[in-house]
Write an enzyme that holds these catalytic residues in place. Structure first.
Site, PDB file in Angstrom:
ATOM      1  N   GLU A 268     -54.952 -58.966 -19.828  1.00 10.01           N
ATOM      2  CA  GLU A 268     -55.268 -59.976 -19.001  1.00 10.01           C
ATOM      3  C   GLU A 268     -54.251 -61.229 -18.754  1.00 10.01           C
ATOM      4  OE1 GLU A 268     -59.530 -61.236 -19.789  1.00 10.01           O
ATOM      5  OE2 GLU A 268     -60.088 -58.970 -19.570  1.00 10.01           O
ATOM      6  N   LEU A 269     -53.716 -61.444 -19.937  1.00 12.90           N
ATOM      7  CA  LEU A 269     -52.923 -62.657 -19.987  1.00 12.90           C
ATOM      8  C   LEU A 269     -51.406 -62.059 -19.453  1.00 12.90           C
ATOM      9  CD1 LEU A 269     -51.795 -65.395 -20.972  1.00 12.90           C
ATOM     10  CD2 LEU A 269     -51.187 -64.364 -23.184  1.00 12.90           C
TER      11      LEU A 269
END
Lengths: 195, 523
Positions: free
Chosen positions: B452-453
């Site tokens: 997600e990062l």
């Protein structure tokens, strides 16, 4: 009865990161945020003819000293470069007024200095930046209140001291002096800028 | 106790009674004729007699008359610091004049009176102050002194029409004159010699009742005093008047300038309040009556908006810059079609600046922030401990950012319907969010959620509206396998450190710092 107030961590917001090292506070800029030290920054020069209130023209004499002499307008151009000065305007990070440096190109670049409250020419080029808020070569040019055509030049290094014309024997010299509060026309000049 | 109290009071009494040998003082008699009800000032100078050794000095007719036996200043005293005394009546006690008087004050050597009605007539004496090691006391004998007998009288008859005022103005760069008040009343027949002072110094070249100036500069400003002898039969009285002279520029020839607004369109939000500012520059005018107004102009009518705030931004010798603001409580749809006009006026003329309102375009994002965190695999822990990162993401973030601050958050477990493709869902949510918040820990950085990062970092490169915030939940080591871009992001992005129990409370510094990076409400 006094109530003790405790400052908790929650009460402060760090807008800029700061660090204390050896009793000196350092600011840590984030992503090159707008932190800049005080400075003067050089802009484009103007060619100027400077006259005192007696209409005498400021020139650099043979001994490289700045003096005022009677000179008809026609002769001014002929006597250049001694009569025409490069007036460099600098931006002042503190917004104190028009900061200028006066120099003349005459066998090398000579820049007017008021170091030790004495007027002299230093054989240097006006620098691009001066990292300080005071300088012996920077003067603040300001209009005489109510007299739009007359200018005063205050030293950025010695507050209250101005460029002035003083008679010495047969000469009219450019000096630095403290402004006489009861009225001093010797510190007033007219400046003619050449386009 | 009472006698001690009295002694104490006597000791701290401000005015000390001293005995003074004033027979040896040079004396002057001054008359102050004032106009009742008008503001007028008066001054007393401490003019010591000149030392006798200087026989050839030019004595102005108004220098103090040395009384027989008067002591000149020996020349060794410091004449720049004097002490003033007042004597009530001819033989009365002499009191030291100290501070604390409302209408009388000492300014260097001069005694200034600011209100004629409250001034006491009488005898005033000044002596050089001699400072000893422990106190400053004037020497009783041997020192020179000056005595002034002051008489204060209201003007009984009306002053004539040509009497000059006590406040006079000179226009810089022009010709002007300073007139001695009341003296211009007397006809040509009686023209006494006048002694003029500027800021305490004698102007030796000026002797007539007017000072003519052929080129006025700012240094001509100041307090001027004119003294002249009164032709009365008895002893020599001197009349004195004080003129405050101010140098000003000539009145402007120009209408005012509207400095702001410059652009004709202003972006606003519907339904919100709006403050309209108008900044105007006015040139100097002696009789200054500036007018600034905001009007709403519709097709058929116009009306003036009531003032909200007016303040002076800049006030110099040559100009005055004023900011005038009005408040619209709520911007309505119909406001978008109207013209708003700022009107500025002085006695020369007026100017206007018209603006229109335009609705601000939102950024079309659905969420204020997307919160990314590591999911603990269910080990039968139903209720995660209050200090776990999952509790932080699923409980504390909504509690503080949504409930307390009103932000809209997106949490994968809570807000995204199951069944979709994980990677696609993540990219879609991040694109719809203004901020990405990433709770970093060893679990996160080594687990699957670090995707997600990575996705967010890539998206942020192309989306100016998307900004990322890192939450350092606890220390971790960056795995070597992390993509280069993510490693760089971990170093560069703003980070707020979670400090466990200290940070839990909604008022903690942790939340203040998180809010600092959140979007401004309504943008």
């Amino acid at each position: 009865m006094m109530m003790a107030v405790s400052v908790s961590e929650n009460d402060c917001i760090n807008f800029v990161e700061m660090k204390f090292i050896d009793n000196i506070l350092y600011f840590i800029p984030e992503n090159d945020e707008n932190l800049e030290s005080d400075y003067f920054g050089k802009l484009v020069p103007k060619l100027s003819v400077i006259r005192n209130l007696k209409n005498q023209v400021l020139i650099v004499d043979r001994e490289k000293k700045p003096v005022f002499e009677d000179m008809p307008d026609a002769d001014i151009a002929d006597n250049a470069p001694q009569t025409t000065f490069n007036k460099y305007t600098y931006t002042d990070s503190r917004g104190r007024g028009m900061a200028i440096v006066i120099s003349v190109m005459c066998n090398g670049n000579h820049t007017l200095s008021c170091e030790d409250k004495t007027i002299s020419f230093k054989e240097i080029n006006p620098p691009d930046n001066i990292v300080d808020t005071k300088s012996d070569i920077i003067f603040f040019q300001r209009r005489v209140p109510g007299h739009d055509d007359k200018m005063q030049f205050e030293s950025s290094l010695y507050e209250g001291y101005f460029l002035a014309c003083q008679k010495e024997k047969d000469f009219y010299k450019l000096i630095l002096k403290k402004k006489d509060e009861s009225g001093d026309k010797s510190i007033m000049f007219t400046v003619q800028n050449k386009d | 106790m009472l006698p001690w109290g009295l002694v104490f009071l006597w000791l701290v009494a401000r005015e000390r009674i001293t005995s003074l040998n004033e027979a040896g003082c040079s004396t002057k008699k001054l008359l102050w004729t004032y106009s009742p009800g008008k503001e007028e000032e008066f001054v007393l100078f401490c003019d010591f007699p000149e030392p006798r050794r200087n026989h050839f000095s030019h004595k102005s007719p108004h220098s103090p008359t040395p009384s027989p036996g008067s002591l000149p200043c020996s020349g060794s005293e410091d004449l720049t610091d004097v002490q003033w005394y007042r004597q009530r009546g001819d033989q009365g006690p002499v009191e030291e004049i100290a501070g604390g008087h409302l209408h009388m004050a000492q300014n260097k050597n001069t005694l200034r009176f600011s209100a004629p009605e409250m001034t006491e007539a009488g005898t005033y004496i000044c002596k050089p102050r001699i400072r000893t090691l422990y106190s400053s006391r004037s020497a009783q004998d041997g020192a020179c002194c000056a005595k002034i007998v002051l008489e204060v009288r209201p003007q009984t008859a009306a002053p004539c029409s040509t009497s000059a005022p006590h406040k006079q103005y000179l226009i810089l760069g022009t010709v002007g004159s300073i007139h001695c008040p009341r003296l211009s009343c007397q006809g040509d027949a009686h023209r006494p010699e006048v002694t003029w002072y500027q800021n305490g110094r004698v102007l030796s070249e000026e002797k007539s009742n007017s000072i003519l100036l052929d080129d006025i500069y700012d240094y001509h400003q100041g307090m001027y005093v004119c003294d002249y002898a009164l032709s009365s039969n008895s002893s020599s009285w001197t009349a004195r008047a004080v003129v405050q002279v101010r140098t000003i520029v000539a009145d402007t020839k120009f209408k005012p300038d509207i400095v702001y607004p410059i652009k004709e369109i202003l972006e606003v939000e519907l339904g919100k309040p709006l403050t309209l500012h108008c900044t105007v520059r006015f040139g100097f005018q002696r009789d200054f009556n500036p007018v600034i107004r905001w009007y709403i102009k519709d097709t058929d009518w116009e009306w003036e908006l009531p003032i909200f705030q007016e303040k002076s931004i800049k006030s110099t010798l040559e100009e005055e810059v004023i900011e005038y603001a009005v408040l619209l409580k709520e911007v309505t749809q119909s406001d978008l079609g109207r013209k708003f006009v700022c009107f500025a006026q002085n006695s020369i003329g007026n100017t206007t600046q018209t603006i229109r309102l335009k609705e601000k375009q939102g950024d079309k994002k659905e969420f204020d922030a997307f919160v990314s965190y590591a999911k603990w695999s269910s080990l039968g822990i139903e209720d995660p401990s209050p200090l776990s990162e999952e509790h932080l993401a699923l409980s504390l973030f909504p509690e503080v950012l949504e409930n307390k601050y009103g932000f809209t958050l997106c949490l994968l477990e809570r807000d995204v319907a199951p069944g979709g493709v994980y990677a696609e869902d993540i990219v879609s949510i991040i694109k719809k969010s203004r901020r990405g918040i990433f709770i970093l820990s060893p679990n996160y950085i080594n687990g699957p959620r670090v995707f997600e990062l990575q996705a967010a970092v890539n998206l942020a490169l192309n989306d100016q509206m998307l900004k990322l915030i890192l939450i350092k939940f606890c220390s971790f080591q960056e795995p070597e396998s992390l993509p280069h871009l993510v490693k760089k992001a971990l170093r560069v992005l703003p980070t707020v450190t979670w400090r466990g129990l200290k940070s839990v409370h909604p008022n903690s510094r942790f939340w203040t710092q998180v809010c600092y990076y959140m979007p401004v409400k309504g943008s």
